[in-house]
Design a protein around this motif. Sequence first.
Motif, PDB file in Angstrom:
ATOM      1  N   PRO A   1       0.815  -1.214   0.000  1.00 46.15           N
ATOM      2  CA  PRO A   1       0.000   0.000   0.000  1.00 46.15           C
ATOM      3  C   PRO A   1       0.851   1.267   0.000  1.00 46.15           C
ATOM      4  O   PRO A   1       0.984   1.945   1.013  1.00 46.15           O
ATOM      5  N   ALA A   2       1.440   1.563  -1.140  1.00 47.17           N
ATOM      6  CA  ALA A   2       2.244   2.772  -1.278  1.00 47.17           C
ATOM      7  C   ALA A   2       1.802   3.498  -2.548  1.00 47.17           C
ATOM      8  O   ALA A   2       1.433   2.857  -3.538  1.00 47.17           O
ATOM      9  N   GLN A   3       1.848   4.807  -2.479  1.00 50.41           N
ATOM     10  CA  GLN A   3       1.392   5.658  -3.577  1.00 50.41           C
ATOM     11  C   GLN A   3       1.986   5.233  -4.925  1.00 50.41           C
ATOM     12  O   GLN A   3       1.289   5.134  -5.922  1.00 50.41           O
TER      13      GLN A   3
ATOM     14  N   ALA B   1      -0.004  -6.652   1.181  1.00 48.31           N
ATOM     15  CA  ALA B   1       1.160  -7.227   1.846  1.00 48.31           C
ATOM     16  C   ALA B   1       2.085  -6.105   2.302  1.00 48.31           C
ATOM     17  O   ALA B   1       2.120  -5.050   1.674  1.00 48.31           O
ATOM     18  N   ASN B   2       2.803  -6.377   3.363  1.00 45.63           N
ATOM     19  CA  ASN B   2       3.717  -5.387   3.940  1.00 45.63           C
ATOM     20  C   ASN B   2       2.964  -4.108   4.326  1.00 45.63           C
ATOM     21  O   ASN B   2       3.311  -3.007   3.902  1.00 45.63           O
ATOM     22  N   VAL B   3       1.914  -4.300   5.127  1.00 45.88           N
ATOM     23  CA  VAL B   3       1.011  -3.197   5.474  1.00 45.88           C
ATOM     24  C   VAL B   3       1.342  -2.626   6.864  1.00 45.88           C
ATOM     25  O   VAL B   3       1.334  -3.368   7.850  1.00 45.88           O
ATOM     26  N   PRO B   4       1.636  -1.328   6.952  1.00 40.27           N
ATOM     27  CA  PRO B   4       1.887  -0.719   8.266  1.00 40.27           C
ATOM     28  C   PRO B   4       0.652  -0.812   9.170  1.00 40.27           C
ATOM     29  O   PRO B   4      -0.480  -0.776   8.676  1.00 40.27           O
ATOM     30  N   THR B   5       0.892  -0.913  10.469  1.00 40.41           N
ATOM     31  CA  THR B   5      -0.206  -1.074  11.435  1.00 40.41           C
ATOM     32  C   THR B   5      -1.271   0.013  11.294  1.00 40.41           C
ATOM     33  O   THR B   5      -2.467  -0.267  11.363  1.00 40.41           O
TER      34      THR B   5
END
Length: 252
Positions: free
Chosen positions: A123-125, A159-163
């Motif tokens: 989830p990155a821009q 995947a690899n999602v910050p809290t």
Amino acid sequence: MQIITLIQTKGGSGKTTVAMSLASAALAKGEKVCMFDGDVNQQLLGWQTAYEEADWGRVKKAPWPVTLTIKQPPASVEDLYAEVEALEAAGTDLLIIDTRPGTYKDTDDLALVADIVVIPAKPAQAEWRLVLSAFKWMEDLSKTISDEDSFPQVRSVLANVPTKIINAAARVGGSKLPQHDKVVLDNLLKTPHFDTMLPNSRLFEHFLHHGPLPVAQYAHRAAKGGTLMANNFEDLTVICISLYDEIKGSAA
Ligand SMILES: Nc1ncnc2c1ncn2[C@@H]1O[C@H](COP(=O)(O)OP(=O)(O)OP(=O)(O)O)[C@@H](O)[C@H]1O
Ligand SMILES: [Mg+2]
């Protein structure tokens, strides 16, 4: 036997980590697992060696699980389907296929053999449009085969999602997130996706070192003072099992 193929147009999106997470979930369930490493960097092929060479200090390492084998995918489509049959006959429960980033013909074949194609979405821009391009790639591929009914399901997994993003996703409207994170999350949740998200975690980052999660979990559980680490491995295993169960449910 279930076949799951990980694809992405973009590198570093989490394919190999999701592959290792699903292998961990299946091993925790006592299943027999095979992985194909279709990437040129051969990270998965080196997993066992990296595990065996890792220094665990005082914690006694368990032998590499006999129920997990990792191979290179066969070079031709004929050999690929023959190998799938052989694995099935040998009682394999799950085949996980990791691929290289980018839209290659060999990856097309590894996607077509699957029951389900999973697209890891960080989830990155800078990344979410590439998730859409991966869906478009699979849509175009589905049009090239005669029997569209036999085309695998295609879903993203966050995947690899910050809290903070995991917490926001559970809240209506994803409140308390900066606007750019909110836009990315909203867009990813519009793609056909699994509900289980894989959190950002140091333990995922160090998969090569500690090996499959249940292996590390049991070794730490048996070690003096290892309870906290064992619990951490167990918590992540539970999340991986939740994702694996969702995937199995959707392909059934
Ligand atoms: N949930 C996570 N928590 C922490 N780090 C992660 C997580 N998922 C992935 N990473 C890290 O992000 C990097 C890229 O992940 P990974 O290697 O799984 O992506 P990939 O799509 O297989 O990359 P490539 O296209 O290069 O093969 C790695 O360093 C990995 O350890
Ligand atoms: Mg990889």
